[in-house]
Design a protein around this motif. Sequence first.
Motif, PDB file in Angstrom:
ATOM      1  N   GLU A  85       0.698  -1.240  -0.078  1.00  0.00           N
ATOM      2  CA  GLU A  85       0.091   0.156   0.038  1.00  0.00           C
ATOM      3  C   GLU A  85       1.058   1.322  -0.107  1.00  0.00           C
ATOM      4  O   GLU A  85       0.603   2.413  -0.644  1.00  0.00           O
ATOM      5  CB  GLU A  85      -0.834  -0.011   1.230  1.00  0.00           C
ATOM      6  CG  GLU A  85      -1.835  -1.109   1.126  1.00  0.00           C
ATOM      7  CD  GLU A  85      -1.393  -2.383   1.519  1.00  0.00           C
ATOM      8  OE1 GLU A  85      -1.991  -3.229   0.851  1.00  0.00           O
ATOM      9  OE2 GLU A  85      -0.466  -2.656   2.095  1.00  0.00           O
ATOM     10  N   LEU A  88       2.343   1.860  -3.724  1.00  0.00           N
ATOM     11  CA  LEU A  88       1.316   2.295  -4.596  1.00  0.00           C
ATOM     12  C   LEU A  88       0.825   3.695  -4.049  1.00  0.00           C
ATOM     13  O   LEU A  88       0.563   4.400  -5.030  1.00  0.00           O
ATOM     14  CB  LEU A  88      -0.107   1.472  -4.432  1.00  0.00           C
ATOM     15  CG  LEU A  88       0.247  -0.071  -4.790  1.00  0.00           C
ATOM     16  CD1 LEU A  88      -1.083  -0.816  -4.559  1.00  0.00           C
ATOM     17  CD2 LEU A  88       0.510  -0.085  -6.548  1.00  0.00           C
ATOM     18  N   CYS A  91       3.411   5.857  -6.026  1.00  0.00           N
ATOM     19  CA  CYS A  91       3.146   5.698  -7.219  1.00  0.00           C
ATOM     20  C   CYS A  91       2.078   6.774  -7.680  1.00  0.00           C
ATOM     21  O   CYS A  91       2.132   7.297  -8.531  1.00  0.00           O
ATOM     22  CB  CYS A  91       2.993   4.233  -7.885  1.00  0.00           C
ATOM     23  SG  CYS A  91       3.987   3.221  -7.837  1.00  0.00           S
ATOM     24  N   ALA A  92       0.977   6.792  -6.707  1.00  0.00           N
ATOM     25  CA  ALA A  92      -0.011   7.569  -6.949  1.00  0.00           C
ATOM     26  C   ALA A  92       0.571   9.130  -6.991  1.00  0.00           C
ATOM     27  O   ALA A  92       0.156  10.013  -7.736  1.00  0.00           O
ATOM     28  CB  ALA A  92      -1.076   7.403  -6.068  1.00  0.00           C
ATOM     29  N   TYR A  95       2.595   9.914  -9.970  1.00  0.00           N
ATOM     30  CA  TYR A  95       1.871  10.036 -11.248  1.00  0.00           C
ATOM     31  C   TYR A  95       1.148  11.482 -11.252  1.00  0.00           C
ATOM     32  O   TYR A  95       1.200  11.892 -12.473  1.00  0.00           O
ATOM     33  CB  TYR A  95       0.705   8.916 -11.250  1.00  0.00           C
ATOM     34  CG  TYR A  95       0.233   8.848 -12.633  1.00  0.00           C
ATOM     35  CD1 TYR A  95       0.508   8.109 -13.753  1.00  0.00           C
ATOM     36  CD2 TYR A  95      -1.233   9.555 -12.809  1.00  0.00           C
ATOM     37  CE1 TYR A  95      -0.169   8.141 -15.035  1.00  0.00           C
ATOM     38  CE2 TYR A  95      -1.791   9.570 -14.311  1.00  0.00           C
ATOM     39  CZ  TYR A  95      -1.072   8.661 -15.261  1.00  0.00           C
ATOM     40  OH  TYR A  95      -1.867   8.890 -16.428  1.00  0.00           O
ATOM     41  N   ALA A 123      -0.130  -4.842  -9.675  1.00  0.00           N
ATOM     42  CA  ALA A 123      -0.870  -3.535  -9.215  1.00  0.00           C
ATOM     43  C   ALA A 123      -0.439  -2.320  -9.720  1.00  0.00           C
ATOM     44  O   ALA A 123      -1.524  -1.628 -10.259  1.00  0.00           O
ATOM     45  CB  ALA A 123      -0.872  -3.781  -7.879  1.00  0.00           C
ATOM     46  N   ILE A 124       0.756  -2.230  -9.976  1.00  0.00           N
ATOM     47  CA  ILE A 124       1.188  -0.962 -10.622  1.00  0.00           C
ATOM     48  C   ILE A 124       0.742  -0.996 -12.111  1.00  0.00           C
ATOM     49  O   ILE A 124       0.259  -0.020 -12.544  1.00  0.00           O
ATOM     50  CB  ILE A 124       2.607  -0.693 -10.355  1.00  0.00           C
ATOM     51  CG1 ILE A 124       2.909  -0.468  -8.857  1.00  0.00           C
ATOM     52  CG2 ILE A 124       3.142   0.444 -11.196  1.00  0.00           C
ATOM     53  CD1 ILE A 124       4.612  -0.715  -8.718  1.00  0.00           C
ATOM     54  N   ARG A 125       1.007  -2.147 -12.641  1.00  0.00           N
ATOM     55  CA  ARG A 125       0.807  -2.163 -14.150  1.00  0.00           C
ATOM     56  C   ARG A 125      -0.957  -2.001 -14.554  1.00  0.00           C
ATOM     57  O   ARG A 125      -1.031  -1.221 -15.370  1.00  0.00           O
ATOM     58  CB  ARG A 125       0.872  -3.533 -14.775  1.00  0.00           C
ATOM     59  CG  ARG A 125       0.807  -3.889 -15.984  1.00  0.00           C
ATOM     60  CD  ARG A 125       1.210  -2.934 -17.081  1.00  0.00           C
ATOM     61  NE  ARG A 125       2.576  -2.872 -17.013  1.00  0.00           N
ATOM     62  CZ  ARG A 125       3.548  -1.721 -17.060  1.00  0.00           C
ATOM     63  NH1 ARG A 125       2.769  -0.419 -17.323  1.00  0.00           N
ATOM     64  NH2 ARG A 125       4.604  -1.699 -17.222  1.00  0.00           N
ATOM     65  N   LYS A 126      -1.694  -2.594 -13.513  1.00  0.00           N
ATOM     66  CA  LYS A 126      -3.003  -2.302 -13.505  1.00  0.00           C
ATOM     67  C   LYS A 126      -3.508  -0.960 -13.343  1.00  0.00           C
ATOM     68  O   LYS A 126      -4.556  -0.438 -14.141  1.00  0.00           O
ATOM     69  CB  LYS A 126      -3.909  -3.219 -12.739  1.00  0.00           C
ATOM     70  CG  LYS A 126      -5.522  -3.261 -12.859  1.00  0.00           C
ATOM     71  CD  LYS A 126      -6.064  -4.073 -11.890  1.00  0.00           C
ATOM     72  CE  LYS A 126      -7.403  -4.162 -11.838  1.00  0.00           C
ATOM     73  NZ  LYS A 126      -8.050  -4.969 -11.032  1.00  0.00           N
ATOM     74  N   THR A 127      -2.923  -0.213 -12.568  1.00  0.00           N
ATOM     75  CA  THR A 127      -3.469   1.278 -11.951  1.00  0.00           C
ATOM     76  C   THR A 127      -2.741   1.952 -13.218  1.00  0.00           C
ATOM     77  O   THR A 127      -3.445   3.028 -13.489  1.00  0.00           O
ATOM     78  CB  THR A 127      -2.921   1.483 -10.689  1.00  0.00           C
ATOM     79  OG1 THR A 127      -3.231   0.347  -9.854  1.00  0.00           O
ATOM     80  CG2 THR A 127      -3.605   2.721 -10.415  1.00  0.00           C
ATOM     81  N   TYR A 128      -1.542   1.915 -13.793  1.00  0.00           N
ATOM     82  CA  TYR A 128      -0.737   2.827 -14.393  1.00  0.00           C
ATOM     83  C   TYR A 128      -0.438   2.078 -15.728  1.00  0.00           C
ATOM     84  O   TYR A 128       0.782   1.789 -16.054  1.00  0.00           O
ATOM     85  CB  TYR A 128       0.188   3.395 -13.815  1.00  0.00           C
ATOM     86  CG  TYR A 128      -0.243   4.008 -12.477  1.00  0.00           C
ATOM     87  CD1 TYR A 128      -0.921   5.329 -12.384  1.00  0.00           C
ATOM     88  CD2 TYR A 128       0.065   3.278 -11.255  1.00  0.00           C
ATOM     89  CE1 TYR A 128      -1.239   5.839 -11.314  1.00  0.00           C
ATOM     90  CE2 TYR A 128      -0.136   3.815 -10.243  1.00  0.00           C
ATOM     91  CZ  TYR A 128      -0.894   5.020 -10.116  1.00  0.00           C
ATOM     92  OH  TYR A 128      -1.171   5.647  -8.836  1.00  0.00           O
TER      93      TYR A 128
END
Length: 344
Positions: A85, A88, A91-92, A95, A123-128
Amino acid sequence: MKNDLVNKLRASRDLSDDELRELIESGRDDDALRSAADAVRREHYGDRVFLRGLIEFTNYCKNNCYYCGIRAGNAEAVRYRLSKEEILACCAEGYALGYRTFVLQGGEDPYFTDDLICDITAAIRKTYPECAITLSIGEKSRESYQRYYDAGANRYLLRHETANPLHYAKLHPEKMSSDDRKRCLWDLKEIGYQVGSGFMVGSPFQTTGDLIADLRFLQELQPDMIGIGPYITHHATPFSDMPSGSAELTLRLVSILRLMFPYVLLPATTALGTLLPDGRERGLRAGANVVMPNLSPTAVRRQYDLYENKICTGEESAQCRQCLEARVKAAGYRVVTDRGDVRR
Protein backbone atom coordinates in the motif's frame (compact mmCIF):
# COMPACT_ATOMS: atom_id res chain seq x y z
CA MET A 1 46.09 14.66 -29.37
CA LYS A 2 43.06 14.49 -27.12
CA ASN A 3 40.78 16.35 -29.52
CA ASP A 4 41.79 13.88 -32.20
CA LEU A 5 40.72 11.04 -29.91
CA VAL A 6 37.42 12.75 -29.17
CA ASN A 7 36.72 13.19 -32.87
CA LYS A 8 37.70 9.61 -33.61
CA LEU A 9 35.48 8.28 -30.81
CA ARG A 10 32.53 10.34 -32.00
CA ALA A 11 32.97 9.10 -35.56
CA SER A 12 33.67 5.43 -34.89
CA ARG A 13 32.16 4.86 -31.40
CA ASP A 14 35.31 2.98 -30.48
CA LEU A 15 38.98 3.40 -29.67
CA SER A 16 41.82 1.00 -28.99
CA ASP A 17 42.60 0.17 -25.37
CA ASP A 18 45.62 2.45 -25.47
CA GLU A 19 43.54 5.30 -26.87
CA LEU A 20 40.85 4.79 -24.25
CA ARG A 21 43.53 4.82 -21.55
CA GLU A 22 44.80 8.15 -22.87
CA LEU A 23 41.30 9.63 -22.90
CA ILE A 24 40.41 8.32 -19.44
CA GLU A 25 43.67 9.29 -17.72
CA SER A 26 44.26 12.67 -19.33
CA GLY A 27 44.08 15.61 -16.96
CA ARG A 28 43.86 18.13 -19.76
CA ASP A 29 40.84 20.29 -20.55
CA ASP A 30 37.72 18.15 -21.09
CA ASP A 31 35.74 20.83 -22.91
CA ALA A 32 36.03 19.11 -26.29
CA LEU A 33 34.87 15.80 -24.82
CA ARG A 34 31.87 17.35 -23.07
CA SER A 35 30.93 19.39 -26.13
CA ALA A 36 31.03 16.34 -28.39
CA ALA A 37 28.97 14.28 -25.93
CA ASP A 38 26.37 17.01 -25.57
CA ALA A 39 26.09 17.32 -29.34
CA VAL A 40 25.51 13.58 -29.69
CA ARG A 41 22.86 13.44 -26.96
CA ARG A 42 21.07 16.36 -28.66
CA GLU A 43 21.19 14.51 -31.99
CA HIS A 44 19.37 11.57 -30.42
CA TYR A 45 17.26 13.10 -27.64
CA GLY A 46 17.30 16.86 -28.16
CA ASP A 47 17.22 18.84 -24.93
CA ARG A 48 14.82 16.42 -23.23
CA VAL A 49 15.55 15.03 -19.79
CA PHE A 50 13.50 12.09 -18.54
CA LEU A 51 12.39 11.67 -14.94
CA ARG A 52 12.33 8.31 -13.16
CA GLY A 53 10.34 8.16 -9.94
CA LEU A 54 12.55 6.24 -7.51
CA ILE A 55 10.94 4.20 -4.74
CA GLU A 56 13.49 2.71 -2.34
CA PHE A 57 11.18 0.14 -0.80
CA THR A 58 13.48 -1.94 1.41
CA ASN A 59 16.96 -1.51 2.86
CA TYR A 60 17.23 -5.10 4.07
CA CYS A 61 19.83 -7.05 2.10
CA LYS A 62 21.14 -10.58 2.43
CA ASN A 63 24.46 -9.66 0.81
CA ASN A 64 27.61 -8.31 2.43
CA CYS A 65 29.18 -6.29 -0.38
CA TYR A 66 32.17 -4.57 1.16
CA TYR A 67 31.36 -1.08 -0.17
CA CYS A 68 27.65 -0.83 0.64
CA GLY A 69 26.03 0.89 3.61
CA ILE A 70 23.01 -1.44 3.68
CA ARG A 71 25.14 -4.60 3.69
CA ALA A 72 23.80 -7.37 5.91
CA GLY A 73 26.74 -6.99 8.29
CA ASN A 74 26.05 -3.33 9.10
CA ALA A 75 24.57 -3.56 12.60
CA GLU A 76 24.13 0.23 12.69
CA ALA A 77 21.62 0.27 9.83
CA VAL A 78 18.03 1.16 10.77
CA ARG A 79 16.05 -1.26 8.64
CA TYR A 80 12.66 -0.71 7.01
CA ARG A 81 10.30 -2.20 4.45
CA LEU A 82 7.48 -0.42 2.63
CA SER A 83 4.17 -2.24 2.34
CA LYS A 84 2.41 -2.78 -0.96
CA GLU A 85 0.00 0.00 0.00
CA GLU A 86 2.85 2.40 0.75
CA ILE A 87 4.52 1.59 -2.57
CA LEU A 88 1.27 2.21 -4.45
CA ALA A 89 0.83 5.50 -2.57
CA CYS A 90 4.30 6.56 -3.78
CA CYS A 91 3.26 5.70 -7.34
CA ALA A 92 0.05 7.71 -7.00
CA GLU A 93 1.98 10.75 -5.81
CA GLY A 94 4.54 10.34 -8.58
CA TYR A 95 1.90 9.96 -11.26
CA ALA A 96 0.23 13.19 -10.10
CA LEU A 97 3.63 14.90 -10.36
CA GLY A 98 4.04 13.74 -13.97
CA TYR A 99 6.23 10.67 -13.63
CA ARG A 100 5.61 7.95 -16.18
CA THR A 101 8.36 5.60 -15.03
CA PHE A 102 8.53 4.05 -11.56
CA VAL A 103 11.76 2.47 -10.32
CA LEU A 104 11.38 -0.01 -7.46
CA GLN A 105 14.81 -0.34 -5.89
CA GLY A 106 15.84 -2.33 -2.87
CA GLY A 107 18.36 -4.63 -1.32
CA GLU A 108 18.15 -8.36 -1.95
CA ASP A 109 15.50 -8.84 0.73
CA PRO A 110 14.14 -12.41 1.09
CA TYR A 111 10.94 -11.02 2.63
CA PHE A 112 9.95 -9.81 -0.85
CA THR A 113 9.27 -13.18 -2.42
CA ASP A 114 8.60 -13.60 -6.12
CA ASP A 115 4.89 -13.82 -5.34
CA LEU A 116 4.98 -10.49 -3.51
CA ILE A 117 7.08 -8.73 -6.15
CA CYS A 118 4.69 -10.00 -8.84
CA ASP A 119 1.66 -8.89 -6.85
CA ILE A 120 3.07 -5.37 -6.41
CA THR A 121 4.18 -5.16 -10.03
CA ALA A 122 0.82 -6.34 -11.35
CA ALA A 123 -1.00 -3.80 -9.18
CA ILE A 124 1.13 -0.96 -10.56
CA ARG A 125 0.66 -2.21 -14.12
CA LYS A 126 -3.12 -2.42 -13.68
CA THR A 127 -3.36 1.08 -12.21
CA TYR A 128 -0.90 2.75 -14.58
CA PRO A 129 -0.98 0.75 -17.83
CA GLU A 130 0.86 3.43 -19.81
CA CYS A 131 3.79 3.70 -17.40
CA ALA A 132 7.13 1.92 -17.44
CA ILE A 133 7.92 -0.24 -14.42
CA THR A 134 11.59 -0.71 -13.59
CA LEU A 135 12.87 -3.16 -11.01
CA SER A 136 16.27 -2.94 -9.36
CA ILE A 137 16.36 -5.76 -6.84
CA GLY A 138 19.54 -7.62 -7.61
CA GLU A 139 20.48 -11.09 -8.73
CA LYS A 140 17.62 -13.55 -9.27
CA SER A 141 17.02 -16.72 -11.22
CA ARG A 142 15.93 -16.55 -14.85
CA GLU A 143 12.57 -17.98 -13.76
CA SER A 144 12.09 -15.14 -11.29
CA TYR A 145 12.96 -12.53 -13.90
CA GLN A 146 10.46 -14.12 -16.28
CA ARG A 147 7.73 -13.98 -13.63
CA TYR A 148 8.34 -10.29 -12.96
CA TYR A 149 8.25 -9.58 -16.70
CA ASP A 150 5.00 -11.49 -17.11
CA ALA A 151 3.53 -9.51 -14.19
CA GLY A 152 4.21 -6.23 -15.97
CA ALA A 153 7.79 -5.12 -15.32
CA ASN A 154 9.53 -4.02 -18.49
CA ARG A 155 12.85 -2.57 -17.34
CA TYR A 156 15.52 -3.89 -15.00
CA LEU A 157 18.56 -2.14 -13.55
CA LEU A 158 21.51 -4.26 -12.44
CA ARG A 159 24.95 -2.70 -12.41
CA HIS A 160 27.69 -5.16 -13.19
CA GLU A 161 29.84 -2.97 -10.84
CA THR A 162 33.12 -4.16 -12.35
CA ALA A 163 33.70 -6.47 -15.32
CA ASN A 164 37.05 -7.78 -14.10
CA PRO A 165 36.37 -10.95 -12.05
CA LEU A 166 39.49 -10.42 -9.93
CA HIS A 167 38.45 -6.87 -9.06
CA TYR A 168 34.89 -8.07 -8.42
CA ALA A 169 36.21 -10.58 -5.90
CA LYS A 170 37.92 -7.77 -3.97
CA LEU A 171 34.61 -5.91 -3.59
CA HIS A 172 32.27 -8.80 -2.74
CA PRO A 173 32.14 -11.82 -0.44
CA GLU A 174 33.26 -15.16 -1.82
CA LYS A 175 29.74 -16.47 -2.50
CA MET A 176 29.15 -13.70 -5.06
CA SER A 177 30.72 -13.82 -8.51
CA SER A 178 31.11 -11.67 -11.58
CA ASP A 179 29.94 -14.58 -13.73
CA ASP A 180 26.64 -14.77 -11.85
CA ARG A 181 26.10 -11.03 -12.22
CA LYS A 182 26.75 -11.15 -15.94
CA ARG A 183 24.52 -14.22 -16.33
CA CYS A 184 21.67 -12.23 -14.82
CA LEU A 185 22.16 -9.42 -17.33
CA TRP A 186 22.12 -11.80 -20.30
CA ASP A 187 19.01 -13.53 -18.93
CA LEU A 188 17.25 -10.17 -18.62
CA LYS A 189 18.10 -9.23 -22.20
CA GLU A 190 16.93 -12.57 -23.57
CA ILE A 191 13.60 -12.30 -21.73
CA GLY A 192 12.94 -8.92 -23.34
CA TYR A 193 13.57 -6.33 -20.66
CA GLN A 194 15.03 -2.93 -21.37
CA VAL A 195 18.24 -3.56 -19.44
CA GLY A 196 20.40 -1.17 -17.48
CA SER A 197 23.91 -1.91 -16.28
CA GLY A 198 26.86 0.16 -15.13
CA PHE A 199 29.77 0.47 -12.75
CA MET A 200 31.29 2.43 -9.89
CA VAL A 201 34.06 4.91 -10.66
CA GLY A 202 36.96 4.96 -8.23
CA SER A 203 35.99 1.89 -6.24
CA PRO A 204 38.76 0.41 -4.08
CA PHE A 205 41.58 -1.26 -6.03
CA GLN A 206 40.17 -0.10 -9.38
CA THR A 207 42.62 0.51 -12.23
CA THR A 208 42.22 2.16 -15.60
CA GLY A 209 42.40 -1.32 -17.05
CA ASP A 210 39.33 -2.24 -15.01
CA LEU A 211 37.46 0.76 -16.44
CA ILE A 212 38.42 -0.26 -19.97
CA ALA A 213 37.15 -3.79 -19.22
CA ASP A 214 33.86 -2.21 -18.09
CA LEU A 215 33.53 -0.35 -21.38
CA ARG A 216 34.31 -3.50 -23.34
CA PHE A 217 31.71 -5.50 -21.44
CA LEU A 218 29.11 -2.82 -22.11
CA GLN A 219 29.98 -2.93 -25.80
CA GLU A 220 29.24 -6.64 -25.72
CA LEU A 221 26.04 -6.29 -23.69
CA GLN A 222 24.66 -3.22 -25.53
CA PRO A 223 22.35 -2.20 -22.66
CA ASP A 224 19.53 0.29 -22.99
CA MET A 225 20.56 2.18 -19.86
CA ILE A 226 23.98 2.75 -18.29
CA GLY A 227 24.30 4.07 -14.77
CA ILE A 228 27.66 5.12 -13.39
CA GLY A 229 28.52 7.10 -10.31
CA PRO A 230 31.52 7.78 -8.14
CA TYR A 231 32.23 5.34 -5.34
CA ILE A 232 31.48 7.10 -2.04
CA THR A 233 32.86 5.76 1.21
CA HIS A 234 30.59 4.61 4.05
CA HIS A 235 31.96 4.49 7.58
CA ALA A 236 30.22 1.18 8.48
CA THR A 237 31.91 -0.93 5.80
CA PRO A 238 35.27 -2.69 5.51
CA PHE A 239 36.32 0.11 3.12
CA SER A 240 35.70 2.91 5.63
CA ASP A 241 39.26 4.19 5.28
CA MET A 242 39.24 4.15 1.47
CA PRO A 243 38.96 7.44 -0.44
CA SER A 244 35.87 8.20 -2.48
CA GLY A 245 36.04 8.20 -6.25
CA SER A 246 36.56 11.23 -8.45
CA ALA A 247 33.57 13.23 -9.66
CA GLU A 248 35.71 14.65 -12.47
CA LEU A 249 36.66 11.20 -13.71
CA THR A 250 33.01 10.15 -13.49
CA LEU A 251 31.98 13.11 -15.65
CA ARG A 252 34.69 12.24 -18.18
CA LEU A 253 33.38 8.69 -18.37
CA VAL A 254 29.78 9.91 -18.78
CA SER A 255 30.93 11.75 -21.89
CA ILE A 256 32.89 8.76 -23.16
CA LEU A 257 29.83 6.55 -22.67
CA ARG A 258 27.62 8.99 -24.59
CA LEU A 259 30.01 8.91 -27.53
CA MET A 260 30.33 5.12 -27.44
CA PHE A 261 26.58 4.53 -26.94
CA PRO A 262 24.75 7.47 -28.56
CA TYR A 263 21.32 5.90 -28.01
CA VAL A 264 21.70 5.03 -24.34
CA LEU A 265 19.63 6.37 -21.45
CA LEU A 266 22.25 7.79 -19.11
CA PRO A 267 21.43 9.19 -15.65
CA ALA A 268 23.01 12.16 -13.95
CA THR A 269 23.23 10.34 -10.65
CA THR A 270 22.53 11.37 -7.08
CA ALA A 271 26.07 10.28 -6.19
CA LEU A 272 27.44 12.96 -8.52
CA GLY A 273 25.21 15.51 -6.81
CA THR A 274 26.48 14.30 -3.45
CA LEU A 275 30.14 14.95 -4.30
CA LEU A 276 29.55 18.20 -6.24
CA PRO A 277 26.86 20.82 -5.49
CA ASP A 278 26.17 21.08 -9.24
CA GLY A 279 27.07 17.48 -10.01
CA ARG A 280 23.79 16.53 -11.66
CA GLU A 281 23.81 19.63 -13.85
CA ARG A 282 27.36 18.88 -14.90
CA GLY A 283 26.32 15.31 -15.59
CA LEU A 284 23.64 16.52 -17.96
CA ARG A 285 26.09 18.81 -19.75
CA ALA A 286 28.47 15.86 -20.04
CA GLY A 287 25.90 13.80 -21.97
CA ALA A 288 23.41 12.41 -19.44
CA ASN A 289 19.68 12.61 -20.15
CA VAL A 290 17.94 11.06 -17.12
CA VAL A 291 17.44 12.15 -13.51
CA MET A 292 15.82 10.06 -10.78
CA PRO A 293 13.88 12.06 -8.17
CA ASN A 294 13.06 10.24 -4.95
CA LEU A 295 9.42 9.27 -4.32
CA SER A 296 10.16 7.32 -1.14
CA PRO A 297 8.51 8.57 2.06
CA THR A 298 10.77 11.13 3.71
CA ALA A 299 10.62 9.13 6.96
CA VAL A 300 12.74 6.34 5.43
CA ARG A 301 14.98 8.13 2.95
CA ARG A 302 17.88 8.55 5.34
CA GLN A 303 17.79 4.81 6.05
CA TYR A 304 18.49 3.91 2.41
CA ASP A 305 22.08 4.71 3.16
CA LEU A 306 24.20 3.12 0.44
CA TYR A 307 26.85 5.81 0.97
CA GLU A 308 27.27 8.77 3.28
CA ASN A 309 25.92 12.32 2.96
CA LYS A 310 23.38 11.36 0.30
CA ILE A 311 21.42 14.40 -0.88
CA CYS A 312 17.64 14.92 -1.11
CA THR A 313 16.80 12.80 1.93
CA GLY A 314 14.63 15.45 3.56
CA GLU A 315 12.67 16.80 0.62
CA GLU A 316 9.04 15.95 -0.02
CA SER A 317 8.41 14.42 -3.44
CA ALA A 318 6.89 17.61 -4.84
CA GLN A 319 9.87 19.63 -3.59
CA CYS A 320 12.26 17.14 -5.14
CA ARG A 321 10.43 17.38 -8.47
CA GLN A 322 10.45 21.19 -8.46
CA CYS A 323 14.10 21.36 -7.43
CA LEU A 324 15.22 19.00 -10.17
CA GLU A 325 13.16 20.73 -12.83
CA ALA A 326 14.80 24.03 -11.90
CA ARG A 327 18.24 22.45 -11.97
CA VAL A 328 17.61 20.84 -15.35
CA LYS A 329 16.42 24.16 -16.77
CA ALA A 330 19.45 25.96 -15.36
CA ALA A 331 21.68 23.41 -17.07
CA GLY A 332 20.10 24.25 -20.44
CA TYR A 333 17.64 21.35 -20.83
CA ARG A 334 13.98 20.66 -20.17
CA VAL A 335 12.13 18.04 -18.18
CA VAL A 336 9.52 16.11 -20.15
CA THR A 337 6.59 14.01 -18.95
CA ASP A 338 7.37 10.90 -20.91
CA ARG A 339 8.23 7.23 -20.35
CA GLY A 340 11.53 8.02 -22.01
CA ASP A 341 12.06 4.77 -23.86
CA VAL A 342 15.41 4.13 -25.47
CA ARG A 343 15.81 5.37 -29.06
CA ARG A 344 18.19 3.10 -30.92
